[in-house]
Structure formats: structure tokens, C-alpha cells
Design an enzyme around this catalytic site. Structure first.
Site, PDB file in Angstrom:
ATOM      1  N   GLY A   9       2.425  12.436   4.826  1.00 20.80           N
ATOM      2  CA  GLY A   9       2.302  11.224   5.624  1.00 20.80           C
ATOM      3  C   GLY A   9       0.966  11.321   6.310  1.00 20.80           C
ATOM      4  O   GLY A   9      -0.066  10.978   5.742  1.00 20.80           O
ATOM      5  N   GLU A  67       0.549   3.620   9.980  1.00 20.32           N
ATOM      6  CA  GLU A  67      -0.895   3.518   9.682  1.00 20.32           C
ATOM      7  C   GLU A  67      -1.667   4.646  10.364  1.00 20.32           C
ATOM      8  O   GLU A  67      -2.772   4.457  10.865  1.00 20.32           O
ATOM      9  CB  GLU A  67      -1.440   2.137  10.054  1.00 20.32           C
ATOM     10  CG  GLU A  67      -0.680   1.048   9.312  1.00 20.32           C
ATOM     11  CD  GLU A  67      -1.503  -0.152   8.894  1.00 20.32           C
ATOM     12  OE1 GLU A  67      -2.740  -0.074   8.931  1.00 20.32           O
ATOM     13  OE2 GLU A  67      -0.900  -1.143   8.493  1.00 20.32           O
ATOM     14  N   GLU A  73      -1.355  10.431  17.197  1.00 27.04           N
ATOM     15  CA  GLU A  73      -1.883  11.806  17.249  1.00 27.04           C
ATOM     16  C   GLU A  73      -2.986  11.973  16.200  1.00 27.04           C
ATOM     17  O   GLU A  73      -4.029  12.586  16.471  1.00 27.04           O
ATOM     18  CB  GLU A  73      -0.746  12.805  17.006  1.00 27.04           C
ATOM     19  CG  GLU A  73       0.262  12.897  18.162  1.00 27.04           C
ATOM     20  CD  GLU A  73       1.144  11.657  18.333  1.00 27.04           C
ATOM     21  OE1 GLU A  73       1.296  10.869  17.372  1.00 27.04           O
ATOM     22  OE2 GLU A  73       1.675  11.475  19.443  1.00 27.04           O
ATOM     23  N   PHE A 108       0.879  -1.180   0.000  1.00 24.48           N
ATOM     24  CA  PHE A 108       0.000   0.000   0.000  1.00 24.48           C
ATOM     25  C   PHE A 108       0.911   1.222   0.000  1.00 24.48           C
ATOM     26  O   PHE A 108       1.730   1.379   0.915  1.00 24.48           O
ATOM     27  CB  PHE A 108      -0.839  -0.076   1.273  1.00 24.48           C
ATOM     28  CG  PHE A 108      -1.700   1.106   1.613  1.00 24.48           C
ATOM     29  CD1 PHE A 108      -2.996   1.199   1.133  1.00 24.48           C
ATOM     30  CD2 PHE A 108      -1.228   2.096   2.481  1.00 24.48           C
ATOM     31  CE1 PHE A 108      -3.818   2.269   1.509  1.00 24.48           C
ATOM     32  CE2 PHE A 108      -2.042   3.160   2.849  1.00 24.48           C
ATOM     33  CZ  PHE A 108      -3.342   3.241   2.363  1.00 24.48           C
ATOM     34  N   THR A 140       2.363   7.091   1.642  1.00 25.16           N
ATOM     35  CA  THR A 140       3.263   8.070   2.259  1.00 25.16           C
ATOM     36  C   THR A 140       4.328   8.596   1.301  1.00 25.16           C
ATOM     37  O   THR A 140       4.912   7.846   0.522  1.00 25.16           O
ATOM     38  CB  THR A 140       3.948   7.434   3.495  1.00 25.16           C
ATOM     39  OG1 THR A 140       2.942   7.042   4.409  1.00 25.16           O
ATOM     40  CG2 THR A 140       4.897   8.404   4.174  1.00 25.16           C
ATOM     41  N   GLU A 141       4.562   9.893   1.387  1.00 26.93           N
ATOM     42  CA  GLU A 141       5.633  10.530   0.618  1.00 26.93           C
ATOM     43  C   GLU A 141       6.457  11.390   1.565  1.00 26.93           C
ATOM     44  O   GLU A 141       6.065  11.612   2.708  1.00 26.93           O
ATOM     45  CB  GLU A 141       5.037  11.426  -0.485  1.00 26.93           C
ATOM     46  CG  GLU A 141       4.241  10.647  -1.503  1.00 26.93           C
ATOM     47  CD  GLU A 141       3.751  11.514  -2.660  1.00 26.93           C
ATOM     48  OE1 GLU A 141       4.082  12.734  -2.692  1.00 26.93           O
ATOM     49  OE2 GLU A 141       3.047  10.974  -3.513  1.00 26.93           O
ATOM     50  N   THR A 158      -0.306   8.094  12.748  1.00 28.85           N
ATOM     51  CA  THR A 158       0.264   8.227  14.086  1.00 28.85           C
ATOM     52  C   THR A 158      -0.876   8.253  15.107  1.00 28.85           C
ATOM     53  O   THR A 158      -2.019   8.542  14.765  1.00 28.85           O
ATOM     54  CB  THR A 158       1.051   9.540  14.227  1.00 28.85           C
ATOM     55  OG1 THR A 158       0.135  10.617  13.999  1.00 28.85           O
ATOM     56  CG2 THR A 158       2.201   9.630  13.235  1.00 28.85           C
ATOM     57  N   THR A 165       5.874  -0.452   3.352  1.00 23.99           N
ATOM     58  CA  THR A 165       6.057  -1.819   3.856  1.00 23.99           C
ATOM     59  C   THR A 165       5.836  -2.795   2.705  1.00 23.99           C
ATOM     60  O   THR A 165       4.861  -2.664   1.962  1.00 23.99           O
ATOM     61  CB  THR A 165       5.072  -2.099   5.006  1.00 23.99           C
ATOM     62  OG1 THR A 165       5.218  -1.065   5.972  1.00 23.99           O
ATOM     63  CG2 THR A 165       5.362  -3.440   5.668  1.00 23.99           C
TER      64      THR A 165
END
Lengths: 263, 384
Positions: free
Chosen positions: B131, B364, B368, B123, B126-127, B366, B158
Site C-alpha cells: 500500500g 492516496e 504519514e 487506478f 494497492t495490494e 496516508t 475505488t
């Protein structure tokens, strides 16, 4: 080939066993159960023979409701159908009563080969397989580590462990063998297999449908009487002998002589 | 309300437990050291249906849904986080976008071989500049005839370096941002213009492959657009609901392993002439670990049941991810404290679990970001 495999559901081998207040039972409330590991070798061998010869693998087990899960696990491995011997009258069976019951069920079935585990890891009686062969009047080989089917499928050649070596036997079929570790590497009950097993038949039979009277089965049909259960004594703490190896060995020998009195 | 496992659930658990004990746990230290999952282990997992447990059998899976998937993640996580995460990235976020929005043809062509374990998935969201803020995606996809031409790069993907099929999120309309401007593509990794850049060295889950992906004038036919053009962000968020829930299940498994090792150690380790388990403070640690695991397990499976009933579970999944991964870290830390110096040494698995655990609070989404998801939902509804 028509192959019958007799299995037993036993407490997980890693389970911590506790004895119930009655002193005659173990506490089952928190136990997880698995298929007796030796029976898995028997199931695996049956499946391998069927893959070569076609035919059918029928798995039989006796016990309460939860036993259907063990049978279902072997169906997920690939067995074709199961028979669950379930009746409150079967409670208190000893190995004798169990093998009598199995013999009665199996004598009404067609079979070329019967496989059992060499023993169940709960009571370690190693009784049911050999007794079943006797009651059915078929030849048997116990504790086998290799099985070859003859080209005409009328006999099997097996290897069995004996003290200090191995014994090779040929048996005409139908016959009964009990499986030892090393016979094969059992497959997992794969996830797609578990899904497929949902649709396979598990026939439930009670004493009446087997054709046995209530006083022939279970505790009434048993020849053994369980008097009590006890846990082995706690292992004593070990001893570390400090110091240089040469000195430590001297001390070890002294302890073996004087404390353990093994020499 | 029924909290009892079905016979089928128990069989799945027993199967994966056995697989973990026999195939996975014995290799875990080596996987960590060599930073690689043996191909043979992935092949065995595929043969036994682990690569598609939640995918319906019509698409090559074994159809046990999210409850089945969570049971599997939990059991695998007793043994090896690197391996569990490799499967999670493949299935929960690699296969899931195609299951959610793929056409029947896409499902047969791409999802089925993935679910059977013949192809490994990944999948790619993210760049370097995007993110937690998926709106910052710079990888672009421009229409050219019956294809999109994709340029850009992704980081920290991943399975990136070992996947056969990647679900890629690229900007098709930078003016629109996340809502309407991002599109999902199904990208076989043998597509010309696809290459693998840096493979990362990590603190934990070292056996899982984490890589940079580079796209240079990579042509992806329109038939490999996943869902509608512009709906990619929604697809990614829907997918992450599943990913986050699965991480919660992984946290339960790893935490149980830590508790079980701690209970055993506390009963065996003698100090001051008695097992340390007889010290009240150790008992308090164990009690706290057990109570938290009970809560974690309960929320994971309650949420998995919601997913299987087809209900929306975004907020719940965020709650699961946040609490389970925070508590996993706390539990791993207590396990090390109970084990003392022994836990710090590499011949015990505690230090590996300690390192492996930490990423769960980061990837997947954070923790936060999970707070944002939870709070936004509460504020929107104005109630629990």
C-alpha cells in the site's frame, strides 16, 4: 428563426441582502451574481426552438462589466452571440428606461421572436417584457408555461397561467413572450460549453452606438425615482405548544383567538 | 502574482455549484444509504463535461486544467463525498496516468472516451502486501509473445467494481523493485481473466465503489503498456501528485459546507435566551474553522496553478493533502460539536460528513507517507 432573448444579471437568490448607507442601494461588494432564473427558461426555450428550426439566438443584457459573465453563461448554454449594453450613462435606469433602450437596440435588428423572463427576481417589476413589446408594437403573451411553433413558422400558440386555470393564445410572429417556471427545464452551461463560449462574440454597445442621447437613458431617461430601500421586519420567533395533541390544539385555538386575534 | 479568479473560473464554479445543489446534494443521503451512485447521475455528470474537466479538449475533455478540476472537486464536495470521490478516482487517478504517459494512439483510444464520460476509470496500485510501500507489489506481468500475462490481485480499488478501464501497476521485474521493476498497463475490464472480488463495506464514502480486483492469466497486449516497461512506479507517483491535490480541494469544499451549516445553526439555535453564536467559545470555533479554510483554499489553488504552469509539485501536493485532510477532520468535528445532539442524528448531514471525512487521511498515500515525501524533499534540498 431569429430569436432574441433579453436577460438580467441578478444577485444570487441565496444571497443575504444588505442595504447600503445611502439607503438607496444594496451592498454589492460581497454578492455573487447569477442569470435571473426566469430568464434561464427564456434562453432554454429559445435554444429548443433553434434546435428544431436552425437560425440564431442572440442574448441581450444591460449593466456594468460583470454582466458579461451572465451573457457568457447563456453563450455556454448554447446561444450564438451576445450584446452587452454598457455605458456609465445607463446607470440609474428604471424598468421604463431599460425597455426604451432595449426597444431602440432591437428595432434595428431582424427578429421573429423575443423571449424574456416573466420578472427579474431582484426588483420583481415584471415591466420590461410587456413594455418592450409595446414600444416595438408587437403582440405579447406574458407568464407562459408552454410554447408551440406553427408548422409554417408564422405563428406561435402559447399557454399562460391565469387565476384558476390556463389561457391558450395564438400570436402572429414576430411576437414577444415572457417565460414562467414550468416552461421547460433549463440545461446547464456545460463545461465544454463554457470553453466554446470563450470564442463567441459579445458586442459591447454604449448610448452613442445605440443611437440614444445621454439624457434619454439611465437615470435621466427614467420615470421612477427611487426614494428608499428597507428590509422586511425580522420574523418573530415561533412558538412551540407542548402537550398532548388534543390539549395543544385547544391552546392553539385560544392563542389564535386571543393573541393573534385572527378569529 | 494574481489571486483573482477569471471569468471562466467563476463560470465553472457557478455551473458545478448549481449542478451540486440541484442534482447531487438532494441524493447524497440516499447514495450513502444505498451504497451506490445512480447511473443517471453519472450520465448527467458526463453530459455536462464533469468527467474530463482537466483533460485537454483534444482528448475529449473540456480543458480547464488543475485549477478547474480543483474548483469542481471543491463544489461537488459541498454535496456528496461519495460522488466526488467516484469522479476523482475516475479522472484524477484513472485518466491522469494515460494523459501523463500514454501514446497518442492510447490517448485517442482509451483516454478520450473516459474524458467524455463514456467509460469510467480506476487506478489499481494497492495490494494486500503493498500500500504505502508500492515496492511490495506481487501482481506479476510476464512477457509472452506480443503480450504480458498478468496474475495477482489488487484490493480497495475505488470504482474497481464499476470501472470500464483500469490502470494497473504490476511487477515486471521483482528483482528491481519499485524503480525499474513495475510497469503500468491499460486494462479494459472486459478483458478475459479480469474479475471483481469482494466489494467492501465502509465507514464512510459508502456510495463509492471499493473493490478487490483479480487477474488470472489475463493477457494484455504490448500496445496497452503505459509508458516504458519498468517506469510504472514513476507514473503512479506522478499521478498521485494530482490525486493528492484534488483531495485537498475536496477537503476545502466539505469544510466550507460544515462551516456554512455551523454558522447558520449557531445563529438559529437558542440557549439561555440567545443564539449560541453569541457565546464566545462558539465564535472561537467558527473563527478557527474559517481561518483554517482560508489557509487550505490558498494552498490548494497556489499548488493547482503550479501544476498548470507545468512545474513540479510533488512536495506541495503532499503538504496540501496532509494539512487539508487533517484540518477537514478537525473542522467536521467542530461542526458536530456546534450542532450538538442534532449533528449526531442522521437527518442532518453532519454525521455523514464526519464519516466521509476520515478516509482522506488514509487513502492516496496516508498522511504519514505525506510526511515522508515532504521531509525527504527538505532533506534532499537542504532548505525550504
Amino acid at each position: 428563426m431569429k430569436i432574441i432573448v433579453c436577460i438580467k444579471q441578478v444577485p444570487d437568490t441565496a444571497a443575504r441582502i444588505r442595504i447600503a448607507a445611502s439607503g438607496k442601494e444594496i451592498v454589492t461588494s460581497e454578492l455573487t451574481y447569477v442569470v435571473n432564473p426566469y430568464d434561464e427558461y427564456a434562453v432554454e426555450e429559445a435554444l429548443r426552438i433553434r434546435e428544431k428550426t436552425e437560425g440564431e439566438v442572440v442574448v441581450i443584457s444591460m449593466g456594468p462589466d460583470r454582466v458579461s459573465e451572465a451573457i457568457r453563461t447563456t453563450l455556454a448554454m448554447g446561444a450564438d452571440r451576445g450584446i452587452h449594453l454598457r455605458d456609465s450613462a445607463f446607470e440609474g435606469s428604471d424598468p421604463y428606461a431599460t425597455s426604451k433602450l432595449l426597444a431602440k437596440v432591437i428595432s434595428g435588428m431582424e427578429y421573429d421572436l423575443i423571449l424574456c423572463g416573466k420578472q427579474a427576481v431582484d426588483d420583481n417589476a415584471s415591466f420590461v417584457g410587456p413594455a418592450l413589446a409595446e414600444f416595438l408594437g408587437v403582440p405579447q403573451a406574458t407568464v407562459i408555461t408552454k410554447l408551440d411553433l406553427s408548422a409554417d413558422r408564422k405563428s406561435i400558440t402559447v399557454e399562460r397561467e391565469v387565476e384558476g386555470g390556463k389561457e391558450v393564445l395564438e400570436l402572429p410572429l414576430p411576437a414577444l413572450v415572457t417565460a414562467q417556471k414550468g416552461l421547460n427545464e433549463p440545461r446547464y452551461a456545460s463545461l465544454p460549453g463554457i470553453m466554446k463560449a470563450k470564442k463567441k462574440e459579445i458586442k459591447v454597445m454604449d448610448a452613442a452606438s445605440v443611437g440614444m442621447a445621454p439624457d434619454e437613458v439611465g437615470e435621466k431617461g427614467a420615470k421612477q425615482k427611487l426614494i428608499s430601500l428597507s428590509l422586511p421586519a425580522d420574523r418573530k420567533a415561533g412558538k412551540v405548544i407542548p402537550g398532548e395533541p388534543a390539549e395543544a390544539v385547544k391552546e392553539l385555538v385560544r392563542l389564535i383567538r386571543e393573541e393573534a386575534r385572527a378569529l | 502574482m494574481d489571486f483573482e479568479w477569471t471569468e471562466e473560473h467563476r463560470m465553472v464554479r457557478e455551473m458545478v455549484r448549481k449542478f451540486t445543489d440541484q442534482e447531487v446534494r438532494p441524493l447524497a443521503a440516499e447514495i450513502d444509504r444505498k451504497e451506490e451512485i445512480p447511473a443517471d447521475l453519472l450520465r448527467k455528470a458526463a453530459e455536462n463535461g464533469l468527467m474530463g474537466i482537466a483533460i485537454p479538449d483534444a482528448y475529449g475533455g473540456s480543458g480547464f486544467g488543475e485549477i478547474g478540476y480543483c474548483i469542481m472537486m471543491e463544489e461537488l464536495s459541498h454535496g456528496c463525498a461519495s460522488f466526488a470521490i467516484t469522479i476523482a478516482a475516475h479522472q484524477s487517478i484513472g485518466c491522469m496516468p494515460i494523459l501523463l504517459d500514454g501514446t497518442e494512439e492510447q490517448k485517442q483510444k482509451f483516454l478520450a472516451p473516459m474524458a467524455r464520460g463514456e467509460k469510467l476509470g480506476a487506478f489499481a496500485l494497492t495490494e494486500s502486501e503493498a500500500g504505502s510501500d508500492a515496492g511490495g507489489i506481487r501482481t506479476s506481468a510476464a512477457v509472452d509473445g506480443d503480450a504480458f500475462v498478468i496474475n495477482g490481485s489488487k484490493i480497495w480499488i475505488t470504482n474497481g467494481g464499476i470501472a470500464d478501464i483500469v490502470v494497473l501497476y504490476a511487477a515486471t521485474d521483482t528483482a528491481k523493485g519499485p524503480k525499474g521493476g513495475i510497469t503500468a498497463f491499460i486494462v479494459p475490464t472486459d478483458t478475459p481473466g479480469f474479475s471483481v472480488g469482494t466489494v467492501e463495506k465502509k465507514m464512510g464514502i459508502r456510495g463509492s465503489n471499493t473493490a478487490e480486483l483479480i487477474f488470472e492469466n489475463m493477457r494484455i497486449p504490448v500496445s496497452q503498456v503505459l509508458g516504458k516497461v519498468g517506469d510504472g512506479f514513476k507514473n503512479a507517483m506522478g499521478t498521485l501528485d494530482y490525486g493528492r491535490l484534488g483531495l485537498g480541494a475536496a477537503a476545502v469544499g466539505a469544510s466550507r459546507e460544515m462551516l456554512e451549516l455551523s454558522v447558520r445553526h449557531a445563529q438559529e439555535r437558542q440557549q439561555f435566551g440567545k443564539p449560541i453564536a453569541e457565546q464566545q467559545i462558539i465564535q472561537f470555533y467558527l473563527a478557527e474553522m474559517g481561518a483554517r479554510i482560508y489557509a487550505m483554499e490558498s494552498m490548494v489553488y497556489r499548488t493547482a496553478a503550479m501544476a498548470d504552469r507545468g512545474e513540479k509539485f510533488s512536495r506541495e501536493s503532499a503538504m496540501v493533502k496532509y494539512l487539508c485532510t487533517e484540518w477537514q477532520d478537525w473542522i467536521v468535528d467542530r461542526a458536530m460539536q456546534i450542532h450538538g445532539g442534532m449533528g449526531y442524528m442522521t437527518h442532518m448531514p453532519i454525521e455523514r460528513f464526519y464519516r466521509d471525512s476520515r478516509i482522506n487521511r488514509i487513502f492516496e498515500g496516508t498522511n504519514e507517507i505525506q510526511h515522508l515525501v515532504i521531509a525527504r524533499d527538505l532533506l534532499k534540498k537542504g532548505k525550504y
